[in-house]
Write a protein that holds these residues in place. Structure first.
Motif, short mmCIF file in Angstrom:
data_model
loop_
_atom_site.label_atom_id
_atom_site.label_comp_id
_atom_site.label_asym_id
_atom_site.label_seq_id
_atom_site.Cartn_x
_atom_site.Cartn_y
_atom_site.Cartn_z
N SER A 142 -19.84 -10.86 -12.10
CA SER A 142 -21.09 -11.46 -12.98
C SER A 142 -21.58 -10.12 -13.69
CB SER A 142 -22.12 -11.95 -11.88
OG SER A 142 -21.57 -13.11 -11.32
N ASP A 143 -21.57 -8.91 -13.08
CA ASP A 143 -22.20 -7.76 -14.07
C ASP A 143 -21.16 -7.73 -15.13
OD1 ASP A 143 -24.06 -6.94 -12.05
OD2 ASP A 143 -22.13 -5.81 -10.94
N MET A 144 -19.90 -7.83 -15.05
CA MET A 144 -18.95 -7.81 -16.30
C MET A 144 -19.49 -8.87 -17.45
SD MET A 144 -16.61 -5.54 -15.52
CE MET A 144 -15.49 -5.87 -16.60
N CYS A 145 -19.83 -9.97 -16.99
CA CYS A 145 -20.17 -11.23 -17.90
C CYS A 145 -21.60 -11.07 -18.19
CB CYS A 145 -19.69 -12.35 -17.04
SG CYS A 145 -18.06 -12.51 -16.63
N ASP A 146 -22.18 -10.45 -17.84
CA ASP A 146 -23.84 -10.24 -18.01
C ASP A 146 -24.07 -9.33 -19.33
OD1 ASP A 146 -24.67 -12.09 -16.31
OD2 ASP A 146 -25.23 -10.78 -15.02
N HIS A 147 -23.02 -8.54 -19.58
CA HIS A 147 -23.25 -7.56 -20.69
C HIS A 147 -22.31 -7.72 -21.78
CE1 HIS A 147 -26.00 -5.24 -18.15
NE2 HIS A 147 -24.97 -5.57 -16.88
N VAL A 148 -22.82 -7.07 -22.96
CA VAL A 148 -21.94 -6.91 -24.12
C VAL A 148 -21.59 -5.51 -23.79
CG1 VAL A 148 -21.69 -6.40 -26.61
CG2 VAL A 148 -23.32 -8.27 -25.43
N TRP A 149 -20.23 -5.08 -24.02
CA TRP A 149 -19.68 -3.95 -23.75
C TRP A 149 -19.15 -3.17 -25.16
CZ3 TRP A 149 -19.31 -2.04 -18.69
CH2 TRP A 149 -19.29 -3.07 -17.72
N GLU A 150 -19.54 -2.13 -25.22
CA GLU A 150 -19.04 -1.18 -26.42
C GLU A 150 -17.50 -0.61 -25.87
OE1 GLU A 150 -21.64 1.66 -28.30
OE2 GLU A 150 -22.75 0.09 -29.31
N PHE A 151 -16.61 -0.66 -26.64
CA PHE A 151 -15.36 -0.05 -26.25
C PHE A 151 -14.79 1.10 -27.32
CE2 PHE A 151 -10.85 -0.15 -27.36
CZ PHE A 151 -10.17 -0.06 -26.39
N HIS A 152 -14.14 2.12 -26.80
CA HIS A 152 -13.70 3.31 -27.55
C HIS A 152 -12.79 3.82 -27.01
CE1 HIS A 152 -16.55 5.78 -25.34
NE2 HIS A 152 -15.45 6.85 -25.55
N PHE A 153 -11.65 4.24 -27.61
CA PHE A 153 -10.60 5.20 -27.15
C PHE A 153 -11.02 6.62 -26.55
CE2 PHE A 153 -8.35 1.97 -29.66
CZ PHE A 153 -7.66 1.44 -28.84
N THR A 154 -10.37 7.14 -25.82
CA THR A 154 -10.61 8.59 -25.45
C THR A 154 -9.79 9.38 -26.37
OG1 THR A 154 -8.88 8.87 -23.79
CG2 THR A 154 -10.91 7.72 -23.16
N SER A 203 -21.52 -0.64 -20.90
CA SER A 203 -22.39 -1.91 -21.12
C SER A 203 -23.63 -1.42 -21.93
CB SER A 203 -22.61 -2.36 -19.50
OG SER A 203 -23.61 -1.37 -18.96
N ILE A 204 -24.06 -2.40 -22.69
CA ILE A 204 -25.34 -2.23 -23.49
C ILE A 204 -26.31 -2.79 -22.66
CG2 ILE A 204 -26.23 -2.63 -25.69
CD1 ILE A 204 -23.31 -3.01 -26.65
N PRO A 205 -27.45 -1.99 -22.54
CA PRO A 205 -28.83 -2.41 -21.71
C PRO A 205 -29.15 -3.48 -22.83
CG PRO A 205 -28.73 0.05 -21.75
CD PRO A 205 -27.48 -0.45 -22.80
N ASP A 206 -29.62 -4.63 -22.09
CA ASP A 206 -30.02 -5.75 -22.68
C ASP A 206 -31.22 -6.31 -22.04
OD1 ASP A 206 -28.84 -6.59 -20.35
OD2 ASP A 206 -27.37 -7.94 -21.35
N ALA A 207 -32.39 -5.47 -21.76
CA ALA A 207 -33.44 -6.04 -21.03
C ALA A 207 -34.20 -6.79 -22.11
CB ALA A 207 -34.26 -4.94 -20.69
#
Length: 142
Positions: free
Chosen positions: A19-31, A124-128
């Motif tokens: 649920s935590d995974m699906c509740d947010h939009v996620w920014e992705f980047h390579f290291t 995860s991008i805070p989305d309050a």
């Protein structure tokens, strides 16, 4: 007061769930350890465009924005793995996408999540501000 208490307790939780995974939009980047080819496509490392975003869905699938230069339209699925000891304490908690290297889970001070390994990082991008969103809409300093 009760809602605030529950919110603070949840903010201290370090075990991520589906649920935590699906509740947010996620920014992705390579290291920095990722191959140069992939970093050259990544806006985090100077390529043009908005940050890359990923979306985790309840059915276990992952999608990206249509104009994402890295996303190849391939099928991707994720799994949240949690190992518990007999006393209920978490022994391990990680996320794996396809058969790629597992990602460690980290809870940040602002209650957002970070998933990472040596090649890439998801934040995860805070989305309050959205209806039924989670996480604070302002940075928290302890």
């Amino acid at each position: 007061m009760e809602a605030t208490s529950l919110s603070i307790m949840d903010g201290k939780r370090t075990r991520i769930t589906r649920s935590d995974m699906c509740d947010h939009v996620w920014e992705f980047h390579f290291t920095e350890a990722a191959p140069e080819y992939w970093r050259n496509l990544d806006p985090y490392w100077g390529a043009t465009g908005a940050p890359m975003r990923r979306y985790f869905h309840q059915d276990g699938s992952i999608t990206a924005d249509p104009d994402d230069k890295v996303w190849g339209g391939h099928e991707s699925s994720f799994t949240v793995v949690t190992g518990l000891l007999a006393d209920g304490k978490v022994r391990q908690n990680y996320v794996r996408i396809n058969r790629w290297p597992q990602m460690t889970v980290h809870r940040k001070q602002d209650w957002s999540w970070e998933l990472s390994n040596h090649l890439y990082c998801y934040s995860s991008i805070p989305d309050a501000d959205k209806e039924n969103g989670t996480g604070p809409s302002f940075p928290m300093f302890w």
